[in-house]
Write a protein that holds these residues in place. Structure first.
Motif, PDB file in Angstrom:
ATOM      1  N   PRO A  11     -46.693 -22.924 -33.674  1.00 26.82           N
ATOM      2  CA  PRO A  11     -46.729 -22.169 -32.424  1.00 26.82           C
ATOM      3  C   PRO A  11     -46.444 -23.025 -31.211  1.00 26.82           C
ATOM      4  O   PRO A  11     -46.170 -22.507 -30.134  1.00 26.82           O
ATOM      5  CB  PRO A  11     -48.171 -21.611 -32.403  1.00 26.82           C
ATOM      6  N   LEU A  12     -46.533 -24.345 -31.372  1.00 24.63           N
ATOM      7  CA  LEU A  12     -46.286 -25.235 -30.243  1.00 24.63           C
ATOM      8  C   LEU A  12     -44.841 -25.692 -30.172  1.00 24.63           C
ATOM      9  O   LEU A  12     -44.477 -26.511 -29.330  1.00 24.63           O
ATOM     10  CB  LEU A  12     -47.206 -26.465 -30.339  1.00 24.63           C
ATOM     11  N   SER A  13     -44.007 -25.185 -31.063  1.00 27.21           N
ATOM     12  CA  SER A  13     -42.602 -25.601 -31.079  1.00 27.21           C
ATOM     13  C   SER A  13     -41.960 -25.290 -29.744  1.00 27.21           C
ATOM     14  O   SER A  13     -41.995 -24.157 -29.282  1.00 27.21           O
ATOM     15  CB  SER A  13     -41.838 -24.869 -32.185  1.00 27.21           C
ATOM     16  N   PRO A  14     -41.393 -26.285 -29.050  1.00 31.68           N
ATOM     17  CA  PRO A  14     -40.804 -26.060 -27.728  1.00 31.68           C
ATOM     18  C   PRO A  14     -39.477 -25.333 -27.800  1.00 31.68           C
ATOM     19  O   PRO A  14     -38.980 -24.862 -26.796  1.00 31.68           O
ATOM     20  CB  PRO A  14     -40.603 -27.482 -27.192  1.00 31.68           C
ATOM     21  N   LEU A  15     -38.865 -25.248 -28.980  1.00 33.80           N
ATOM     22  CA  LEU A  15     -37.531 -24.685 -29.065  1.00 33.80           C
ATOM     23  C   LEU A  15     -37.514 -23.248 -29.536  1.00 33.80           C
ATOM     24  O   LEU A  15     -36.895 -22.393 -28.930  1.00 33.80           O
ATOM     25  CB  LEU A  15     -36.671 -25.545 -30.009  1.00 33.80           C
ATOM     26  N   SER A  16     -38.200 -22.954 -30.641  1.00 38.49           N
ATOM     27  CA  SER A  16     -38.008 -21.637 -31.209  1.00 38.49           C
ATOM     28  C   SER A  16     -39.083 -21.267 -32.186  1.00 38.49           C
ATOM     29  O   SER A  16     -39.880 -22.084 -32.624  1.00 38.49           O
ATOM     30  CB  SER A  16     -36.656 -21.587 -31.934  1.00 38.49           C
ATOM     31  N   ALA A  17     -39.081 -19.965 -32.525  1.00 39.97           N
ATOM     32  CA  ALA A  17     -39.932 -19.468 -33.587  1.00 39.97           C
ATOM     33  C   ALA A  17     -39.101 -19.109 -34.803  1.00 39.97           C
ATOM     34  O   ALA A  17     -39.636 -18.883 -35.865  1.00 39.97           O
ATOM     35  CB  ALA A  17     -40.719 -18.251 -33.102  1.00 39.97           C
ATOM     36  N   VAL A  18     -37.800 -19.021 -34.641  1.00 41.81           N
ATOM     37  CA  VAL A  18     -36.898 -18.624 -35.717  1.00 41.81           C
ATOM     38  C   VAL A  18     -35.722 -19.586 -35.741  1.00 41.81           C
ATOM     39  O   VAL A  18     -35.246 -20.028 -34.706  1.00 41.81           O
ATOM     40  CB  VAL A  18     -36.385 -17.178 -35.501  1.00 41.81           C
ATOM     41  N   SER A  19     -35.240 -19.890 -36.950  1.00 42.90           N
ATOM     42  CA  SER A  19     -34.069 -20.759 -37.031  1.00 42.90           C
ATOM     43  C   SER A  19     -33.250 -20.406 -38.262  1.00 42.90           C
ATOM     44  O   SER A  19     -33.719 -19.753 -39.186  1.00 42.90           O
ATOM     45  CB  SER A  19     -34.491 -22.234 -37.097  1.00 42.90           C
ATOM     46  N   ALA A  20     -31.990 -20.818 -38.240  1.00 44.70           N
ATOM     47  CA  ALA A  20     -31.088 -20.637 -39.367  1.00 44.70           C
ATOM     48  C   ALA A  20     -30.140 -21.816 -39.400  1.00 44.70           C
ATOM     49  O   ALA A  20     -29.921 -22.478 -38.382  1.00 44.70           O
ATOM     50  CB  ALA A  20     -30.313 -19.332 -39.248  1.00 44.70           C
ATOM     51  N   CYS A  21     -29.589 -22.088 -40.575  1.00 41.66           N
ATOM     52  CA  CYS A  21     -28.715 -23.252 -40.703  1.00 41.66           C
ATOM     53  C   CYS A  21     -27.481 -22.910 -41.531  1.00 41.66           C
ATOM     54  O   CYS A  21     -27.580 -22.203 -42.543  1.00 41.66           O
ATOM     55  CB  CYS A  21     -29.473 -24.405 -41.364  1.00 41.66           C
ATOM     56  N   LEU A  22     -26.318 -23.364 -41.074  1.00 44.26           N
ATOM     57  CA  LEU A  22     -25.061 -23.225 -41.800  1.00 44.26           C
ATOM     58  C   LEU A  22     -24.549 -24.614 -42.150  1.00 44.26           C
ATOM     59  O   LEU A  22     -24.513 -25.492 -41.289  1.00 44.26           O
ATOM     60  CB  LEU A  22     -24.014 -22.493 -40.949  1.00 44.26           C
ATOM     61  N   GLU A  23     -24.137 -24.812 -43.401  1.00 42.72           N
ATOM     62  CA  GLU A  23     -23.648 -26.113 -43.843  1.00 42.72           C
ATOM     63  C   GLU A  23     -22.140 -26.066 -44.076  1.00 42.72           C
ATOM     64  O   GLU A  23     -21.647 -25.270 -44.877  1.00 42.72           O
ATOM     65  CB  GLU A  23     -24.371 -26.533 -45.129  1.00 42.72           C
ATOM     66  N   HIS A  24     -21.416 -26.921 -43.338  1.00 47.08           N
ATOM     67  CA  HIS A  24     -19.963 -27.042 -43.466  1.00 47.08           C
ATOM     68  C   HIS A  24     -19.570 -28.471 -43.139  1.00 47.08           C
ATOM     69  O   HIS A  24     -20.335 -29.224 -42.529  1.00 47.08           O
ATOM     70  CB  HIS A  24     -19.248 -26.081 -42.500  1.00 47.08           C
ATOM     71  N   SER A  25     -18.360 -28.827 -43.490  1.00 45.55           N
ATOM     72  CA  SER A  25     -17.870 -30.167 -43.178  1.00 45.55           C
ATOM     73  C   SER A  25     -17.555 -30.277 -41.690  1.00 45.55           C
ATOM     74  O   SER A  25     -17.354 -29.271 -41.003  1.00 45.55           O
ATOM     75  CB  SER A  25     -16.613 -30.470 -43.997  1.00 45.55           C
ATOM     76  N   GLY A  26     -17.496 -31.515 -41.213  1.00 41.84           N
ATOM     77  CA  GLY A  26     -17.163 -31.753 -39.816  1.00 41.84           C
ATOM     78  C   GLY A  26     -15.832 -31.147 -39.394  1.00 41.84           C
ATOM     79  O   GLY A  26     -15.745 -30.480 -38.361  1.00 41.84           O
ATOM     80  N   PRO A  27     -14.758 -31.354 -40.187  1.00 41.52           N
ATOM     81  CA  PRO A  27     -13.468 -30.750 -39.821  1.00 41.52           C
ATOM     82  C   PRO A  27     -13.513 -29.230 -39.771  1.00 41.52           C
ATOM     83  O   PRO A  27     -12.870 -28.608 -38.924  1.00 41.52           O
ATOM     84  CB  PRO A  27     -12.523 -31.240 -40.935  1.00 41.52           C
ATOM     85  N   GLU A  28     -14.285 -28.606 -40.660  1.00 38.85           N
ATOM     86  CA  GLU A  28     -14.410 -27.150 -40.649  1.00 38.85           C
ATOM     87  C   GLU A  28     -15.111 -26.687 -39.377  1.00 38.85           C
ATOM     88  O   GLU A  28     -14.702 -25.696 -38.749  1.00 38.85           O
ATOM     89  CB  GLU A  28     -15.181 -26.674 -41.879  1.00 38.85           C
ATOM     90  N   ILE A  29     -16.165 -27.374 -38.988  1.00 33.04           N
ATOM     91  CA  ILE A  29     -16.900 -27.011 -37.774  1.00 33.04           C
ATOM     92  C   ILE A  29     -15.991 -27.142 -36.560  1.00 33.04           C
ATOM     93  O   ILE A  29     -15.952 -26.270 -35.695  1.00 33.04           O
ATOM     94  CB  ILE A  29     -18.162 -27.893 -37.627  1.00 33.04           C
ATOM     95  N   ASP A  30     -15.246 -28.237 -36.497  1.00 37.34           N
ATOM     96  CA  ASP A  30     -14.330 -28.433 -35.368  1.00 37.34           C
ATOM     97  C   ASP A  30     -13.253 -27.358 -35.339  1.00 37.34           C
ATOM     98  O   ASP A  30     -12.867 -26.870 -34.281  1.00 37.34           O
ATOM     99  CB  ASP A  30     -13.685 -29.816 -35.463  1.00 37.34           C
ATOM    100  N   ALA A  31     -12.788 -26.938 -36.526  1.00 34.13           N
ATOM    101  CA  ALA A  31     -11.716 -25.944 -36.610  1.00 34.13           C
ATOM    102  C   ALA A  31     -12.160 -24.576 -36.109  1.00 34.13           C
ATOM    103  O   ALA A  31     -11.400 -23.877 -35.439  1.00 34.13           O
ATOM    104  CB  ALA A  31     -11.209 -25.835 -38.051  1.00 34.13           C
TER     105      ALA A  31
END
Length: 348
Positions: A11-31
């Protein structure tokens, strides 16, 4: 692609209560961020009220609002899917249009875009509608024999119609494509153009030819044209014909007269469909000649089998400045109408 979504229990998290993550390579993210990672990450954060953290092989989405995280995640998945389908880095325009669509719709609704994608050939990438109105337009063309596409320049009215026509030809649903356009000069008197008849009419039909060249290989396009399976012609050349097994498109329909519009619509033969694309607010007809598009809209809008699809400046798919230009002209037109109303109102 690996996705994970988790609820933060701190509850003390300064950023969020919910999160999600996507995994891809660096070139894919840049693209998928069109080579402008920093600025486009910030735009996504502002659009969905989330915080994005990215490293070489993942993007983490954090936010206090679960719906915002869900929408941002769906948006990023949409970008990665677009990039995978196109097999090239996304353009800034691709990013801008996707962000605009996801900012005004729900993930479930916008998931329908890929269901409506148009396959045009084995070598060219499929064409995906990018806005709600474009999606409704593609669906209307799938269900109706006559569709009117009404709105400003750059909204995809003609482009999507040509894509649907190419798909119908390539899949055997139609035997030929007929593309017609009124031979009306846009505010300029070009005089007598030199050359043969084909040379004289080609300038008027060039925008349609450009759309075809984006979807069909040049050699194949030449072959289909020679065999009469693709035909580009001025609207006047449609008189006296009955077009069976055809996908017929009338472009720049606001420049068709009343008589020409009736003539065109009655060319429709068996197993044919037609699309009438135009902007009722922009006509190049002389003031003494009545326009046929506005009358057709008024008379035909309630007939079963005829669909009216409307676009606005939010559907503009050209340079980002085009949308602002259209907006400025629309605003000026409203001001002029209001000023005229005040001048003619006897009470005032």
């Amino acid at each position: 692609m690996k996705n994970s979504e988790e609820e933060s229990q701190d509850p003390l998290s300064p950023l969020s209560a919910v999160s999600a993550c996507l995994e891809h390579s660096g070139p894919e993210i840049d693209a998928v961020f069109a080579g402008n990672l920093s600025s486009n990450l910030k735009r996504v954060e502002e659009a969905f009220g989330v915080t994005l953290v990215t490293r070489d092989s993942w993007i983490r989405i954090e936010g206090a609002d679960g719906e915002g995280v869900k929408t941002a995640k769906a948006f990023l998945e949409h970008l990665f899917r677009l990039q995978t389908d196109s097999r090239r880095p996304l353009r800034q325009m691709d990013f801008d249009l996707a962000l605009k669509a996801y900012s005004s719709g729900t993930p479930t609704e916008l998931g329908n875009f890929f269901a409506a994608k148009i396959k045009i050939s084995r070598k060219r990438q499929e064409i995906v509608p990018r806005t709600r109105n474009q999606l409704a337009y593609v669906e209307a063309m799938s269900r109706n024999d006559i569709v009117f596409a009404l709105g400003p320049a750059g909204t995809g009215k003609t482009y999507l119609a040509v894509a649907m026509a190419v798909n119908a030809l390539m899949t055997g649903k139609r035997d030929r494509i007929i593309l017609a356009r009124p031979a009306v000069e846009a505010g300029e008197n070009l005089g007598f153009l030199p050359g043969k008849l084909e040379d004289k009419i080609n300038p008027y039909l060039r925008p349609l030819h450009d759309a075809l060249r984006e979807m069909i290989e040049p050699q194949e396009l030449a072959t289909l044209t020679e065999r009469g399976m693709i035909e580009l012609a001025p609207l006047a050349f449609m008189r006296g014909r009955t077009l069976n097994n055809s996908f017929i498109i009338l472009d720049e329909a606001q420049n068709a007269t009343d008589d020409q519009m009736l003539m065109f619509l009655t060319r429709l033969g068996f197993n044919s469909q037609c699309v009438v694309a135009g902007d009722p607010s922009q006509t190049d007809l002389p003031s003494r000649r009545p326009g046929g598009l506005t009358k057709a809209i008024r008379l035909l809008s309630k007939i079963d089998g005829i669909a009216m699809c409307r676009f606005d400046r939010n559907d503009v798919m050209r340079h980002s400045l085009v949308e602002r230009i259209v907006s400025a002209y629309e605003h000026a037109a409203r001001r002029e109408t209001a000023d005229t109303s005040e001048m003619t109102d006897p009470v005032k």
